[in-house]
Design an enzyme around this catalytic site. Structure first.
Site, short mmCIF file in Angstrom:
data_model
loop_
_atom_site.label_atom_id
_atom_site.label_comp_id
_atom_site.label_asym_id
_atom_site.label_seq_id
_atom_site.Cartn_x
_atom_site.Cartn_y
_atom_site.Cartn_z
N THR A 260 -25.52 -53.08 -8.85
CA THR A 260 -25.69 -51.87 -8.03
C THR A 260 -24.44 -51.01 -8.00
O THR A 260 -23.34 -51.51 -8.15
CB THR A 260 -26.08 -52.24 -6.57
OG1 THR A 260 -26.24 -51.04 -5.83
CG2 THR A 260 -25.06 -53.12 -5.90
N PRO B 124 -23.24 -50.61 -2.48
CA PRO B 124 -23.19 -51.87 -1.75
C PRO B 124 -24.12 -51.88 -0.54
O PRO B 124 -24.53 -52.93 -0.07
CB PRO B 124 -21.73 -51.98 -1.29
CG PRO B 124 -20.98 -50.93 -2.02
CD PRO B 124 -21.95 -49.91 -2.50
N GLY B 125 -24.52 -50.72 -0.04
CA GLY B 125 -25.44 -50.61 1.10
C GLY B 125 -26.77 -51.28 0.78
O GLY B 125 -27.45 -51.78 1.66
N GLU C 86 -27.47 -43.41 -18.97
CA GLU C 86 -28.54 -42.44 -18.85
C GLU C 86 -29.76 -42.92 -19.62
O GLU C 86 -29.65 -43.35 -20.75
CB GLU C 86 -28.08 -41.09 -19.42
CG GLU C 86 -28.63 -39.96 -18.64
CD GLU C 86 -27.87 -38.68 -18.91
OE1 GLU C 86 -28.51 -37.62 -18.91
OE2 GLU C 86 -26.66 -38.74 -19.12
N ASP D 254 -34.64 -50.56 -9.46
CA ASP D 254 -34.65 -49.11 -9.47
C ASP D 254 -35.73 -48.63 -8.50
O ASP D 254 -36.80 -49.23 -8.42
CB ASP D 254 -34.93 -48.59 -10.88
CG ASP D 254 -34.39 -47.18 -11.05
OD1 ASP D 254 -33.17 -47.00 -10.93
OD2 ASP D 254 -35.19 -46.26 -11.24
N HIS E 256 -40.13 -50.38 0.97
CA HIS E 256 -40.42 -50.65 -0.45
C HIS E 256 -39.48 -51.73 -0.99
O HIS E 256 -39.89 -52.66 -1.68
CB HIS E 256 -40.28 -49.36 -1.25
CG HIS E 256 -39.00 -48.61 -0.98
ND1 HIS E 256 -38.58 -48.29 0.30
CD2 HIS E 256 -38.03 -48.14 -1.80
CE1 HIS E 256 -37.43 -47.64 0.23
NE2 HIS E 256 -37.07 -47.55 -1.03
N ARG E 257 -38.19 -51.63 -0.64
CA ARG E 257 -37.18 -52.56 -1.15
C ARG E 257 -37.41 -53.97 -0.58
O ARG E 257 -37.30 -54.96 -1.29
CB ARG E 257 -35.78 -52.05 -0.79
CG ARG E 257 -34.66 -52.78 -1.50
CD ARG E 257 -33.33 -52.06 -1.38
NE ARG E 257 -33.32 -50.83 -2.15
CZ ARG E 257 -33.46 -49.61 -1.62
NH1 ARG E 257 -33.58 -49.45 -0.33
NH2 ARG E 257 -33.48 -48.54 -2.39
P1 IMP Z 1 -32.07 -46.61 -6.66
O1 IMP Z 1 -32.70 -46.83 -7.98
O2 IMP Z 1 -32.37 -47.72 -5.69
O3 IMP Z 1 -30.62 -46.26 -6.78
O4 IMP Z 1 -32.80 -45.36 -6.05
C1 IMP Z 1 -32.77 -44.09 -6.69
C2 IMP Z 1 -32.61 -43.00 -5.66
O5 IMP Z 1 -33.77 -43.00 -4.84
C3 IMP Z 1 -31.42 -43.19 -4.75
O6 IMP Z 1 -30.29 -42.54 -5.24
C4 IMP Z 1 -31.90 -42.56 -3.47
O7 IMP Z 1 -31.65 -41.18 -3.49
C5 IMP Z 1 -33.39 -42.78 -3.51
N1 IMP Z 1 -33.76 -43.95 -2.70
C6 IMP Z 1 -34.06 -45.20 -3.15
N2 IMP Z 1 -34.34 -46.04 -2.13
C7 IMP Z 1 -34.20 -45.30 -1.01
C8 IMP Z 1 -34.33 -45.60 0.38
O8 IMP Z 1 -34.61 -46.73 0.81
N3 IMP Z 1 -34.10 -44.57 1.20
C9 IMP Z 1 -33.78 -43.31 0.80
N4 IMP Z 1 -33.62 -42.99 -0.47
C10 IMP Z 1 -33.84 -43.97 -1.38
#
Ligand code: IMP
Length: 188
Positions: free
Chosen positions: A9, A12-13, A38, A69, A173-174
């Protein structure tokens, strides 16, 4: 599973959000800083698989790791920003999204996460988590990150950004993807 499990990642959040759920596995958790690669892809699955291929094939990382992702898919914008969520957040941001949606009655959207688990010698397993919700008319709240101030998950009255980390982590979702991964690893 025994030993150490790494989360790839740049933020870290994100480990903070899922750490509680992973703790039940009794493995030591670590993070590996991701270098930006990219990738042009239409789905989160492709982004994750490409990322894992790059980390294993080109960077030679041979450790158990999770590469995830996520993205926000807005129905009335045909799924935009979707796989481009990070880029769109960094450029037009939440104000830009609200502007694009001015006058649109359908505010429904889905947050999606795809988690890829790479175990050396065992290959890759994918776990998906989704949560439906609505895009607000204005930004609300200061917690969280990214699109949190403009997204109200289904069944809730407030945005993710108005929730404490504990409240958001009851369901997202996460978290949904993480629970599937934990379930899979607990059976090993
Ligand atoms: P990542 O692949 O988890 O980095 O997510 C891609 C982008 O989606 C991030 O840079 C955030 O802008 C957005 N995103 C992903 N998960 C969240 C969330 O739980 N809350 C808000 N924005 C999110």
């Amino acid at each position: 599973m025994k030993g150490k499990l790494y989360l790839i990642t740049g933020n870290p959040g994100k480990l903070k959000e899922i750490k509680n759920r992973l703790d039940v596995l009794n493995v030591e958790l670590g993070t590996l800083q991701e270098e930006f690669v990219e990738v042009q892809a239409d789905t989160l699955e492709e982004v994750v698989l490409f990322g894992i291929e790059h980390l294993v094939g080109e960077k030679g990382i041979d450790l158990p790791f999770i590469k995830a992702d996520s993205g926000l898919f807005i129905d009335s914008l045909d799924g935009f920003p979707g796989v481009y969520s990070a880029y769109v957040q960094d450029t037009i941001g939440n104000d830009g999204i609200l502007k694009l949606m001015e006058g649109l009655d359908d505010r429904t959207a889905t947050f999606k996460t795809v988690m890829g688990l790479h175990i050396p010698g065992e290959g890759v397993s994918l776990f998906r988590g989704e949560i439906r919700g609505e895009i607000t008319l204005e930004k609300k709240g200061f917690f969280g990150f990214g699109y949190d101030p403009v997204f109200i998950p289904e069944g809730a009255e407030k945005t993710f950004a108005e929730m404490t980390i504990e409240e958001k982590n009851r369901d997202s979702h996460r978290i949904r993807a993480t629970m599937k991964l934990v379930d899979h690893l607990s059976r090993e």
